[in-house]
Design an enzyme around this catalytic site. Structure first.
Site, PDB file in Angstrom:
ATOM      1  N   ARG A   1       1.290   7.834   7.039  1.00 41.62           N
ATOM      2  CA  ARG A   1       1.389   7.620   8.538  1.00 41.62           C
ATOM      3  C   ARG A   1       3.194   7.480   9.011  1.00 41.62           C
ATOM      4  O   ARG A   1       3.959   7.107   7.948  1.00 41.62           O
ATOM      5  CB  ARG A   1       1.030   6.168   8.824  1.00 41.62           C
ATOM      6  CG  ARG A   1      -0.545   6.218   8.921  1.00 41.62           C
ATOM      7  CD  ARG A   1      -1.142   4.829   9.205  1.00 41.62           C
ATOM      8  NE  ARG A   1      -0.677   3.897   8.141  1.00 41.62           N
ATOM      9  CZ  ARG A   1      -0.904   2.577   8.370  1.00 41.62           C
ATOM     10  NH1 ARG A   1      -1.234   2.155   9.499  1.00 41.62           N
ATOM     11  NH2 ARG A   1      -0.702   1.708   7.379  1.00 41.62           N
TER      12      ARG A   1
ATOM     13  N   ALA B   1      -3.607   0.349  13.553  1.00 42.09           N
ATOM     14  CA  ALA B   1      -4.452   0.351  12.720  1.00 42.09           C
ATOM     15  C   ALA B   1      -5.716  -0.927  13.072  1.00 42.09           C
ATOM     16  O   ALA B   1      -6.754  -1.146  12.306  1.00 42.09           O
ATOM     17  CB  ALA B   1      -4.036  -0.376  11.330  1.00 42.09           C
TER      18      ALA B   1
ATOM     19  N   THR C   1       4.228   1.606  -0.847  1.00 41.02           N
ATOM     20  CA  THR C   1       4.705   1.753  -2.014  1.00 41.02           C
ATOM     21  C   THR C   1       3.903   2.317  -3.157  1.00 41.02           C
ATOM     22  O   THR C   1       4.329   3.089  -3.875  1.00 41.02           O
ATOM     23  CB  THR C   1       5.444   0.199  -2.589  1.00 41.02           C
ATOM     24  OG1 THR C   1       6.291   0.112  -1.395  1.00 41.02           O
ATOM     25  CG2 THR C   1       6.295   0.215  -3.657  1.00 41.02           C
TER      26      THR C   1
ATOM     27  N   LYS D   1       8.462  -6.357  11.211  1.00 43.72           N
ATOM     28  CA  LYS D   1       7.762  -5.717  10.146  1.00 43.72           C
ATOM     29  C   LYS D   1       8.028  -4.868   9.309  1.00 43.72           C
ATOM     30  O   LYS D   1       8.104  -4.691   7.799  1.00 43.72           O
ATOM     31  CB  LYS D   1       6.287  -4.873  10.767  1.00 43.72           C
ATOM     32  CG  LYS D   1       5.444  -4.560   9.825  1.00 43.72           C
ATOM     33  CD  LYS D   1       4.063  -4.009  10.439  1.00 43.72           C
ATOM     34  CE  LYS D   1       3.061  -3.343   9.346  1.00 43.72           C
ATOM     35  NZ  LYS D   1       1.918  -2.700  10.107  1.00 43.72           N
TER      36      LYS D   1
ATOM     37  N   TRP E   1       7.610  -0.257  -7.814  1.00 38.61           N
ATOM     38  CA  TRP E   1       8.784  -0.792  -6.783  1.00 38.61           C
ATOM     39  C   TRP E   1      10.084  -0.842  -7.531  1.00 38.61           C
ATOM     40  O   TRP E   1      11.193  -0.516  -7.119  1.00 38.61           O
ATOM     41  CB  TRP E   1       8.457  -2.235  -6.313  1.00 38.61           C
ATOM     42  CG  TRP E   1       9.201  -2.565  -5.344  1.00 38.61           C
ATOM     43  CD1 TRP E   1       9.701  -2.444  -3.975  1.00 38.61           C
ATOM     44  CD2 TRP E   1      10.430  -3.762  -5.722  1.00 38.61           C
ATOM     45  NE1 TRP E   1      10.605  -2.985  -3.581  1.00 38.61           N
ATOM     46  CE2 TRP E   1      11.088  -3.883  -4.530  1.00 38.61           C
ATOM     47  CE3 TRP E   1      10.653  -4.414  -6.904  1.00 38.61           C
ATOM     48  CZ2 TRP E   1      12.190  -4.801  -4.581  1.00 38.61           C
ATOM     49  CZ3 TRP E   1      11.691  -5.087  -6.902  1.00 38.61           C
ATOM     50  CH2 TRP E   1      12.380  -5.605  -5.874  1.00 38.61           C
TER      51      TRP E   1
ATOM     52  N   PHE F   1      -3.878  -2.181   6.859  1.00 40.69           N
ATOM     53  CA  PHE F   1      -4.433  -3.215   6.507  1.00 40.69           C
ATOM     54  C   PHE F   1      -5.272  -3.336   5.538  1.00 40.69           C
ATOM     55  O   PHE F   1      -5.258  -2.457   4.437  1.00 40.69           O
ATOM     56  CB  PHE F   1      -5.209  -3.718   7.934  1.00 40.69           C
ATOM     57  CG  PHE F   1      -4.309  -3.913   9.264  1.00 40.69           C
ATOM     58  CD1 PHE F   1      -3.347  -4.365   8.966  1.00 40.69           C
ATOM     59  CD2 PHE F   1      -4.889  -3.560  10.598  1.00 40.69           C
ATOM     60  CE1 PHE F   1      -2.252  -4.444  10.147  1.00 40.69           C
ATOM     61  CE2 PHE F   1      -4.331  -3.825  11.581  1.00 40.69           C
ATOM     62  CZ  PHE F   1      -2.963  -4.390  11.524  1.00 40.69           C
TER      63      PHE F   1
ATOM     64  N   LYS G   1       0.835  -1.349   0.032  1.00 45.39           N
ATOM     65  CA  LYS G   1      -0.004  -0.115  -0.077  1.00 45.39           C
ATOM     66  C   LYS G   1       0.828   1.326  -0.197  1.00 45.39           C
ATOM     67  O   LYS G   1       0.648   2.171  -0.598  1.00 45.39           O
ATOM     68  CB  LYS G   1      -1.085   0.291   1.189  1.00 45.39           C
ATOM     69  CG  LYS G   1      -2.153  -0.818   1.016  1.00 45.39           C
ATOM     70  CD  LYS G   1      -3.063  -0.560   2.175  1.00 45.39           C
ATOM     71  CE  LYS G   1      -2.837  -0.477   3.692  1.00 45.39           C
ATOM     72  NZ  LYS G   1      -1.883  -1.469   4.288  1.00 45.39           N
TER      73      LYS G   1
ATOM     74  N   PHE H   1       4.862  -8.496  -8.836  1.00 44.98           N
ATOM     75  CA  PHE H   1       6.181  -9.056  -8.071  1.00 44.98           C
ATOM     76  C   PHE H   1       6.846  -9.671  -9.105  1.00 44.98           C
ATOM     77  O   PHE H   1       6.419 -10.243 -10.041  1.00 44.98           O
ATOM     78  CB  PHE H   1       5.728 -10.153  -6.845  1.00 44.98           C
ATOM     79  CG  PHE H   1       5.382  -9.289  -5.490  1.00 44.98           C
ATOM     80  CD1 PHE H   1       6.413  -9.582  -4.380  1.00 44.98           C
ATOM     81  CD2 PHE H   1       4.448  -8.539  -5.478  1.00 44.98           C
ATOM     82  CE1 PHE H   1       5.948  -9.090  -3.210  1.00 44.98           C
ATOM     83  CE2 PHE H   1       3.919  -8.087  -4.265  1.00 44.98           C
ATOM     84  CZ  PHE H   1       4.967  -8.213  -3.178  1.00 44.98           C
TER      85      PHE H   1
END
Length: 556
Positions: free
Chosen positions: A94, A273, A73, A105, A409, A301, A71, A381
């Site tokens: 955030r 969250a 990225t 994480k 990315w 999330f 999210k 990916f």
């Protein structure tokens, strides 16, 4: 492929005053924190608040894998791509918490060639906002315990103290503590504990406040304990709200940084969250909307938690109207939701992909319930195959949803052009008819039931006896008209993390209701919610280092 920190350290950052020049911000409204970071004075908001708003773009996601679906990225990459198309865009994210950074994480600055910088500063102490929140929270806790020690004039029941202390670190040893030991002069002995700073109600208040006056009013309403006869004791009763607010006089000012491609980015606030709403501050979002044609932000999330709270809490309180919602999906997460083993997600599996797609379909339906157009962003990916990507595209088109491949990315803004074009097209051709899901005046059980049945797809809600008793208590105390903040697993639409895909024929069990009177919502707890994480067997901190020249390594 280089690591995130290697890419970030090679960035050609502009001095933050150069970034500011592209915005309607005066030089004397910028408070510098070094060369590449700044806070924007509240005077800027006073001057800008009557300007028209740009378009608000929310980035959310399907139910994720443990690694997340990108999210942040995607948010960064989309903002950069909009600017590459000569649209004036600003990003709002955030702030990262130190606990997850040193745990497992990771940070919250995006990844690859879609990052915000200076990455090391943002993921570490940044401008000190979290330290201010920690201190403010613990001042309130100290004043509470001092009141009980100094004759207990407010008649506080030590067994009904609900305020714990906080620390911005993952430290399981502090989850349950006993304080006040050592004799009569050392305080009132009682059980307590620590939460992580992002779980503090101070953080939620900061991120929902309109200005300092509103922040003080929210602080004054925070319930810290109950008296022996069951009446709530607030920060105002302790006369703490003034001192608390002055500690936050700088933290309330939005932080401004930039992306790898020098797109302006507000990074401000970071509420948990789960037990809070998981969005950056209202002040940063509103300021960004006044400064740009497009403001791109995210919610924590998957969409069942993040987007629902963004709509029903943040937008409700702040009067925001999202123009479009981007739903980030990955082949990996869809295959996981379709039953493929998590250690085999890099292998093509069309059957698992087909089985997992209903999860994405449900999130598209949910966004539509709020009257907001959706665009699906397939975050690519390296292991994704063309057959898998084409399969998702075709299914989205069958559903009438706009869909775009995102490769930000790997390629930065160039990898987000298709997504940016689809977002612009959606805003220009599909008007948003945003509405909240429920009226706050509904009974507490009805509000929770509406979220569970309409957003999660549950048959209904089971309330434990404790939850029913608490609902009755909060209703009697006048808190029944507050909106609901649901706390549940992010891995499933249900409250069972093992029920992946689009589960059916299930109930949601609410075991506890917590009050966040300052933030302005009730928290419905399902499952086991951890407010103080622990470190893994080998924390990420083990891989971090700094050399004699101050160069950091191992930070992702």
């Amino acid at each position: 492929m280089k690591t995130d920190i290697q890419i970030a350290q090679e960035a050609k950052m502009q001095p933050i005053m150069e970034v500011v020049k592209g915005l309607d911000i005066m030089e004397d409204e910028v408070e510098l924190y070094g060369k590449y970071k700044a806070k924007i004075s509240l005077d800027a908001w006073a001057r800008l608040k009557n300007k028209p708003d740009g378009k608000l773009i929310l980035v959310t996601a399907i139910n994720p894998t443990a690694a997340g679906e990108g999210k942040s990225t995607t948010t960064v990459g989309l903002g950069m791509a909009l600017n590459k198309l000569n649209k004036k865009a600003v990003i709002a994210l955030r702030e990262p918490s130190l606990g997850p950074c040193f745990g497992i994480k990771g940070g919250a600055a995006g990844g690859g060639y879609a990052q915000i910088v200076p990455m090391e500063d943002i993921n570490l102490h940044f401008t000190g906002d979290f330290h201010a929140i920690t201190t403010t929270h613990n001042l309130l806790a100290a004043m509470l315990d001092n009141s009980m020690q100094q004759g207990n004039p407010l008649n506080i029941d030590p067994r009904q103290v609900v305020l714990r202390r906080v620390l911005d670190m993952n430290d399981r040893a502090l989850r349950k503590t006993v304080i006040g030991l050592g004799g009569r002069t050392e305080g009132v002995p009682r059980e307590s504990g620590f939460d992580i700073t992002v779980a503090s109600e101070i953080m939620a208040c900061l991120c929902l406040a309109e200005d300092l006056t509103d922040l003080k009013a929210r602080f004054s309403r925070i319930v810290v304990a109950y008296t022996y006869d069951g009446k709530p004791v607030t920060a105002k009763d302790l006369e703490a709200q003034g001192a608390m607010t002055l500690l936050m006089k700088d933290a309330i000012k939005p932080n401004l940084v930039q992306t790898l491609e020098n797109t302006p980015a507000f990074v401000h606030g970071g509420p948990f969250a789960n037990i809070a709403h998981g969005c950056n501050s209202v002040m940063a979002t509103k300021m960004g909307l006044k400064l740009a044609d497009y403001l791109v932000t995210e919610a924590g999330f998957g969409a069942d938690l993040g987007a629902e709270k963004f709509y029903d809490l943040k937008c409700r309180f702040a009067g925001l109207k999202p123009a479009v919602t981007v739903i980030v999906a990955t082949v990996r997460a869809l295959k996981l939701n379709g039953g493929q083993a998590k250690n085999d997600l890099g292998t093509e599996n069309m059957a698992a992909l087909a089985q997992g797609l209903p999860n994405l379909e449900k999130h598209i339906e949910n966004v539509a319930k709020f009257g907001v157009p959706a665009v699906v962003a397939i975050n690519r990916f390296p292991t994704d195959t063309e057959a898998e990507l084409d399969f998702i595209r075709k299914r989205c088109e069958e559903l009438g949803a706009e869909v775009a491949l995102s490769e930000v990315w790997a390629d930065g803004s160039a990898g987000g052009i298709e997504l940016a074009e689809k977002v612009i097209k959606s805003i220009e051709t599909r008007p948003s008819n945003f509405k909240v899901l429920y009226e706050a005046e509904l009974p507490i059980q009805d509000k929770i039931n509406k979220i569970a049945t309409e957003v999660y797809g549950a048959n209904g809600v089971i309330f434990t006896k404790e939850a029913e008793k608490t609902i009755e208590k909060y209703t009697e105390l006048g808190y029944g008209n507050l909106p609901i903040c649901m706390a549940k697993t992010q891995y499933s639409l249900s409250d069972d993390p093992a029920l992946l895909g689009r589960p059916t024929n299930f109930d949601i069990t609410v075991r506890e209701i917590r009050l966040s009177a300052g933030a302005g919502f009730l928290v419905a707890i399902t499952g086991a919610i951890m407010t103080m994480p622990g470190l893994p067997k080998r924390p990420a901190a083990c891989n971090m280092d700094i050399d004699e020249n101050g160069k950091i390594t191992g930070l992702f």
